[in-house]
Each structure stands twice: as structure tokens, then as C-alpha cells.
Design a protein around this motif. Structure first.
Motif, short mmCIF file in Angstrom:
data_model
loop_
_atom_site.label_atom_id
_atom_site.label_comp_id
_atom_site.label_asym_id
_atom_site.label_seq_id
_atom_site.Cartn_x
_atom_site.Cartn_y
_atom_site.Cartn_z
N ALA A 16 32.02 35.27 49.91
CA ALA A 16 31.28 37.22 50.95
C ALA A 16 30.12 37.14 51.01
O ALA A 16 30.17 38.13 51.18
N ARG A 22 31.30 37.53 54.37
CA ARG A 22 30.89 38.16 54.50
C ARG A 22 31.70 39.56 56.36
O ARG A 22 31.64 40.62 55.59
N ALA A 25 34.59 41.26 54.31
CA ALA A 25 34.49 42.26 53.63
C ALA A 25 33.96 43.38 54.15
O ALA A 25 33.96 44.59 53.36
N LEU A 37 33.52 41.07 45.02
CA LEU A 37 32.55 40.79 46.36
C LEU A 37 32.56 39.76 45.05
O LEU A 37 31.69 39.68 44.12
N LEU A 45 24.88 37.81 47.38
CA LEU A 45 26.26 38.67 47.48
C LEU A 45 25.49 40.51 47.99
O LEU A 45 26.10 41.10 48.36
N THR A 48 25.29 41.64 51.38
CA THR A 48 26.94 41.98 51.06
C THR A 48 27.00 43.23 51.35
O THR A 48 27.39 44.13 51.96
N VAL A 61 32.17 49.23 45.75
CA VAL A 61 31.91 47.90 45.85
C VAL A 61 31.03 47.30 44.68
O VAL A 61 29.92 47.96 43.98
N VAL A 63 29.51 43.52 42.85
CA VAL A 63 29.65 42.49 42.77
C VAL A 63 29.58 40.63 41.59
O VAL A 63 28.86 41.54 40.89
#
Length: 257
Positions: A16, A22, A25, A37, A45, A48, A61, A63
Motif C-alpha cells: 500500500a 496506494r 487504498a 495498510l 505507508l 499513503t 486507517v 499502518v
């Protein structure tokens, strides 16, 4: 019909930190999916995640830096999803590598193994972990979308490791589709040709052709791929795009090989 309710609109995207991963996502987040991600490079990441935060419907989100070739790391990734999300609706199984573009007879065994480890073993480990979670959760079910390639159908010159692994991903997709039926787990594959990413920058400057020449090839926007993945992801679980090919219209694919 088994629709993807709010509780199921959770997704893991591997690879991602750049390119197709990316783009997908960001597209999923804009549609309201809660994302985890995954990828090797934490800084990428996080970038992103920053792009997602700027979208109008920015969703939650997480990571999780992950080496998809490491079974323990993959296990930890999906354990974190189970703990933080409670359920998983989608895995976009995207992490991959081209490997060196060299004549077959010059490919070192270590380079072969490196491509196999990422493109095939990594895809299997992530699919296996997602499958377990989707099978165990209540209600059961979810969707896995594997990133194949047009090289899952026809080769490029000097791409034996990449081509072999992408053909194998097609077998993985078919097995997941069959084994997932009793548990409401759908699996499809998107085969992508010449999306404009960091990995495909050389397409526009010249790549070897089947006739021995070197030519520039047309590319398409990665966002066009992302919209296709979103369509596949948001189907009810009774419906599945088994295989989709999305490619730059004028790329030399038909007739290649």
C-alpha cells in the motif's frame, strides 16, 4: 443477499505504500472503507495514510509495516486486524516485485527465489491469514482480490520469474474461490497492464518486445485500476468478478507472446 455492511467494510491492502496499492487504498477510503495498510516501508505507508486523510470521506486507517514473505509478520498483521477491527471484509492481495529483467540463462537462483517469495509465497500467506479470519468471524465471509498481471496470461521477454509467479497466482485465485465457497469467501483476480506507477516508469521510455525490438508503450492512470477494484470489492458476496483485465487500450498485449 449478503451485502457488505458497515461492520464488514474493513480492508487490508498489501503493497500500500506506492503504485497500485496506494491508488486502491485511496479509492477504498474515499468510498468509506476502514483500511489497514501493509508494506515493507513505514514512511511510504504513512504517506499513503496522509493522502487518505485528505479525502472527503476519510475513514479510519491503520499502518502496519509488514514483510509479506515472513509468516510471523503476516500473522501479526492479521492478528492486529482481528483485534482492532473485529472483522475483515476485503483483502487486496497486491504486494509484488518484478525482479531483474535478464535473459533466463543469466537469472541467479537467489533472484528467482526472491520473486517467488514475494509474488507467490507472500500472496499465499496473506490469503491464508485472511481466509482464516473470514472463516472464523461471524457472520462468515469476505472477499479476496489478488493482483495478477497481464503476465498471468502472456509473458514479456526476460521475465521468467515474474511470469511464472503470476501464472501461479491464477492457480491460487482458483483454489481460494473453490475452497472459500462453503464459508461465503469470494476470490477474484485483477490482471493489470501498463498502469502508470513507479514500477512501470520504463514502459514510457522503451521495453523489449517479442520481436526483439525495444519500444515505448502506452500507459493508463492507476486510478482507473483502483475504480475497478472498488467495483469488485463492493459487489454482494453472492456475486464475484472472477477475472478482470484492465489495461492501457493501445498497449501491445493482444498478439503478444
Amino acid at each position: 443477499m449478503t451485502t457488505q455492511g458497515e461492520g464488514a467494510r474493513t480492508a487490508v491492502v498489501t503493497g500500500a505504500g506506492s503504485g497500485i496499492g496506494r491508488a486502491v487504498a485511496v479509492e477504498l477510503a474515499a468510498a468509506g472503507w476502514r483500511l489497514t495498510l501493509a508494506g515493507r516501508r513505514a514512511a511510504q505507508l504513512e504517506e499513503t495514510a496522509r493522502l487518505i486523510a485528505a479525502t472527503p470521506r476519510a475513514a479510519e486507517v491503520a499502518v502496519v509495516p509488514t514483510d509479506v514473505t515472513d509468516p510471523d509478520a503476516v500473522g501479526a498483521l492479521f492478528a492486529s486486524v482481528r483485534e482492532s477491527r473485529g472483522s475483515l471484509g476485503l483483502l487486496f492481495n497486491n504486494a509484488g516485485t518484478f525482479g531483474p529483467a535478464v535473459p533466463l540463462e543469466d537469472l541467479p537462483a537467489a533472484e528467482w527465489r526472491g520473486v517467488v517469495d514475494v509474488n507467490l509465497t507472500g500472496a499465499f500467506l496473506c490469503a491464508q491469514a485472511a481466509f482464516r479470519l473470514m472463516k472464523d468471524q461471524r457472520p462468515q465471509g469476505g472477499r479476496i482480490i489478488n493482483n495478477g498481471s497481464v503476465s498471468a496470461q502472456v509473458p514479456r521477454p526476460g521475465s521468467v520469474a515474474y511470469t511464472a509467479t503470476k501464472h501461479a497466482v491464477t492457480g491460487l485465485t482458483k483454489s481460494l474461490s473453490l475452497d472459500g465457497r462453503p464459508y461465503g469467501i469470494a476470490c477474484g483476480q485483477i490482471d493489470i497492464g501498463n498502469a502508470a506507477t513507479e514500477m512501470t516508469a520504463r514502459m514510457q521510455t522503451g521495453v523489449p518486445q517479442a520481436d526483439g525490438t525495444t519500444k515505448a508503450e502506452p500507459v493508463m492512470d492507476a486510478a482507473d485500476v483502483a475504480r475497478t477494484v472498488l467495483h469488485m470489492a463492493e459487489l454482494p458476496l453472492e456475486a464475484n468478478v472472477q477475472f478482470a483485465t484492465v489495461m492501457a487500450t493501445a498497449m501491445p498485449y493482444i498478439g503478444r507472446g
